[in-house]
Every structure is written in structure tokens, then in C-alpha cells.
Scaffold this motif. Sequence first.
Motif, mmCIF file in Angstrom:
data_model
loop_
_atom_site.group_PDB
_atom_site.id
_atom_site.type_symbol
_atom_site.label_atom_id
_atom_site.label_comp_id
_atom_site.label_asym_id
_atom_site.label_seq_id
_atom_site.Cartn_x
_atom_site.Cartn_y
_atom_site.Cartn_z
ATOM 1 N N GLY A 162 -0.832 9.700 -9.525
ATOM 2 C CA GLY A 162 -0.340 10.433 -10.685
ATOM 3 C C GLY A 162 -0.271 9.557 -11.916
ATOM 4 N N ALA A 163 0.279 10.111 -12.991
ATOM 5 C CA ALA A 163 0.391 9.372 -14.246
ATOM 6 C C ALA A 163 1.288 8.158 -14.077
ATOM 7 C CB ALA A 163 0.950 10.288 -15.336
ATOM 8 N N THR A 201 7.505 -4.476 -14.900
ATOM 9 C CA THR A 201 7.027 -5.211 -13.725
ATOM 10 C C THR A 201 6.666 -4.255 -12.598
ATOM 11 O OG1 THR A 201 8.324 -7.168 -14.273
ATOM 12 C CG2 THR A 201 7.633 -6.938 -11.977
ATOM 13 N N LEU A 202 7.499 -3.229 -12.411
ATOM 14 C CA LEU A 202 7.248 -2.249 -11.349
ATOM 15 C C LEU A 202 6.040 -1.375 -11.684
ATOM 16 C CD1 LEU A 202 10.905 -1.069 -10.590
ATOM 17 C CD2 LEU A 202 9.676 -3.039 -9.670
ATOM 18 N N GLY A 262 0.776 -1.233 0.000
ATOM 19 C CA GLY A 262 0.000 0.000 0.000
ATOM 20 C C GLY A 262 0.806 1.281 0.000
ATOM 21 N N ALA A 263 2.142 1.192 -0.056
ATOM 22 C CA ALA A 263 2.967 2.390 -0.069
ATOM 23 C C ALA A 263 3.252 2.826 -1.504
ATOM 24 C CB ALA A 263 4.284 2.143 0.665
ATOM 25 N N SER A 264 3.402 4.122 -1.708
ATOM 26 C CA SER A 264 3.921 4.626 -2.971
ATOM 27 C C SER A 264 5.444 4.577 -2.905
ATOM 28 C CB SER A 264 3.437 6.063 -3.213
ATOM 29 O OG SER A 264 2.042 6.082 -3.451
ATOM 30 N N VAL A 265 6.104 4.674 -4.063
ATOM 31 C CA VAL A 265 7.553 4.481 -4.107
ATOM 32 C C VAL A 265 8.215 5.604 -4.894
ATOM 33 C CG1 VAL A 265 9.430 3.004 -4.979
ATOM 34 C CG2 VAL A 265 7.435 1.975 -3.861
ATOM 35 N N ASP A 283 1.740 5.402 -6.624
ATOM 36 C CA ASP A 283 2.692 6.100 -7.488
ATOM 37 C C ASP A 283 4.048 5.403 -7.492
ATOM 38 O OD1 ASP A 283 1.183 8.275 -8.457
ATOM 39 O OD2 ASP A 283 1.429 9.358 -6.568
ATOM 40 N N LEU A 284 4.721 5.484 -8.637
ATOM 41 C CA LEU A 284 6.117 5.086 -8.782
ATOM 42 C C LEU A 284 6.810 6.230 -9.517
ATOM 43 C CD1 LEU A 284 8.504 3.058 -8.737
ATOM 44 C CD2 LEU A 284 7.640 2.175 -10.924
#
Length: 437
Positions: free
Chosen positions: A336-337, A119-120, A102-105, A130-131
Motif C-alpha cells: 500500500g501507500a 526510520t520505520l 519480511g513481515a508487514s507491520v 506495509d506499515l
Amino acid sequence: MSVQAGRPVRVAVLGCGSVGSQVVRLLRDQADDLAARVGAPVELVGVAVRRLDAPREVEVPAGLLTTDAESLVTREDVDVVVEVIGGIEPARSLILAALEGGASVVSANKALLAEDGPTLYEAAAKAGRDLHYEAAVAGAIPILRPLRESLAGDNVTRVLGIVNGTTNFILDKMDSSGAGFTEALEEAQELGYAEADPTADVEGFDAASKAAILASLAFHTRVTAADVHREGISEVSAADVASARDMGAVVKLLAICELIDTPDGQAVAARVHPAMIPRSHPLASVREAYNAVFTESEAAGQLMFYGPGAGGAPTASAVLGDLVTVARNRLAGIRGAGESAYADREVLPMGQTRTRYHVAIDVEDRAGVLASVALAFAEHDVSIQTVRQEGRGDEAQLVVVSHRASDAQLSATVEHLRGMDIVRDVTSVMRVEGEPE
């Protein structure tokens, strides 16, 4: 799911080396400003390290340090994970675990993104998180966000960049002092610009990873490091640099990503190699360990992004920029995108890429040599732009610069030259960039 009103945005950091330690410092020193920009306090809740007792650039409270990275990234109260450990594993597994939890990275991991970015991206999309990875290319220089957002309404056609500070320092030193590669590399190592094992930098692996990321964003197509043609600078000689100077050019290690028209539409080409560029080109003035990225698009035209491409504090600046964006999204309950790969263009092999060659040829000093060399170029349908002869007798040499042709045609021409009786040796082959066809 957004962060509950009234509580801080909680951040976990993976790695506390030169970049990680500066991220920790900025989170502490700029806490009030970050809270104002994000809309809530930003709280550092843990820093994963390999060794608790290792020396660090900044002091980290012992209570924040842990060697159990997996438990840290899967904590229910962690909103954002910052990954600055680099490499493929355990970084990939930890990022996937963070997203699933559940965390964004926010990541600075160019090698992982270039090898297994899809994959990410898919994991981030599935988790609704978000990544972001601005720091993965060119340190503090904001280039990925402009490609992904500022130029989203335009058609980018070419990205040309110096994206490795180590190699730029070495080539700049060779140009300014006349030093050879080995001498310039040793100075770079003494000054801390090059690692004890400089292979990733001088052989182009680092730049190839960055080129893959740039091409993927610019052309909305999945491009991996394996798709990028790669050549390093270890074979660049002082004579090559001097020859470039004689023709009003300078040698740079370039990452070149471009759209190429084919009978079936447009395709992507991505390559990293040393090349001669005119001293009038904006990238020619990029000195020492600085980076710069030059973009061309249909509406905006030519843009250049310049600045420090590495270093703990500059890279941490890019990490914090992503962190602010991701934290704002968490507060707003939005994402975000994500990945944009809708174009799904073919990635061309190097042989189909059009380029120019600078070729230095040791030849027999007798009548008819120039005509025979010109014929070899003509037989492979390669036009000659300029040719000059240097030396006499055993030192006779021809220096030829071609017009644009496919790299396969040019390579075949060079192999033809090497097999000719009148050619003692082809001493240098280098591509030429920065001028129109």
C-alpha cells in the motif's frame, strides 16, 4: 512476495495488555468473517509477553505465548506483526526486525511514530512491506486513512482535534460541575480514565505525539513530536472555565495543525494547548472521554470524525481494520501507500503562529487603568476585540480578548502587562480558537 495460495495469513502479536488482549479476542471471535474479508484464513501464531503467568483479560492458549519477542517477529512464516506494546524500545527494534525479516507491520505506537517515524517508513519501503498505524491516533476513529487516502486528491489546510480522552473528561467535568483540576483528575483516576501517573496525558505529551502524526499526513511533511508546541491542562483553573462559560465558550485541550502562508510559501504549524472555543463549535459538544477531529480542506470543506478515542476494544477495532488491509495486500503481492513527505514544508515555531488570547488582569481600581492596558496592547501591535471590567477595589479585574496576532506579539504583551505598576497580577492567559480572523 505474496502469501502462497491455500495457506493462511499468519499473524504475530506483540503485547497482550488491554489492547493486545482484545486483538487476540477479535482474531478468535471473528475468524470466519475475517477470512471472508481477507480472502484467506487469518491464523494467530504467537503472542509475545513480558510474563507468561500474568493475568490477562482473555484466555490465550499457553502454546501461543512467548517471552522471546525477537524470535517471534523474525519467524519465516510470519506475514504480519501487530505491535501494541507501546514506548520507544524494544518496540522500534522489534518493528525494524520484523520488516527486515519480511513481515508487514500494524502498530498503535503513537510515541514511536512521532519520534522516529521516518526510520520505520524507510525500513518498510526498503523491505517492500506495509506499515499501518490507524490505531495510533484517536482509537477507533478512522482519521488517518481518510487523510492518507480519502482526501489524497484534496488540499487539507487545517486539522483541529480533541485527541486525548483523559484531558477531555477532566475539562468536561470542570465545566459541568464547577470542580477544580485536582478534583476532576481524582474522579478520572477513580473511573479508570486516567493513569496513576497522568503526566503523559495532562501535560499534553500524548496529544503532541498524535498532532505530529496528523500534521505529517495532512501536509505531506515530516513533523516530529519535538516540532509540536505543547502545553498541558494542569494550570487550568475553575476560574478559567467559569470565564469561558461567561463568554459562551468551553475549554478544551486541542491539537491544532495548520498551513500558514509565509513570504516563502506555505509552512506547517503544529501545537497542543488548552483553548477556549465557542459552544457553537462542533468540538465544544464532545463530552467525557470521547475524541473528535475536525478537518478543513479546499474542496471537501469541513469534516468531523467523532467517537471513542481509547480503550481496549475500540483501539483493537482500528488495529483489525489495518490488519485486514495489510493481509489483503500480502495475498495480492502488493504494498500500500507509504510515507508521503514530498512537500517538505518548513515547520514554524510557535512564536510565528497567529492566535488570540484571553487575558485576566488584576488591576488597581483607579482612573486611566483601562487606557494604560489598551496602550500596552497597542505598543505590541495587538488589537483588542473585547474588554470588560469586573469587581471593584482590591477585586478589580480586566478581562481582555484580543484579535489575532502572532503568538510572540501576544506573549510580549503579557510580559509588558506583568511589569506595569497598575497591574497586581496577570491571573490567567489562555488562547481562543474557533472563530474567524
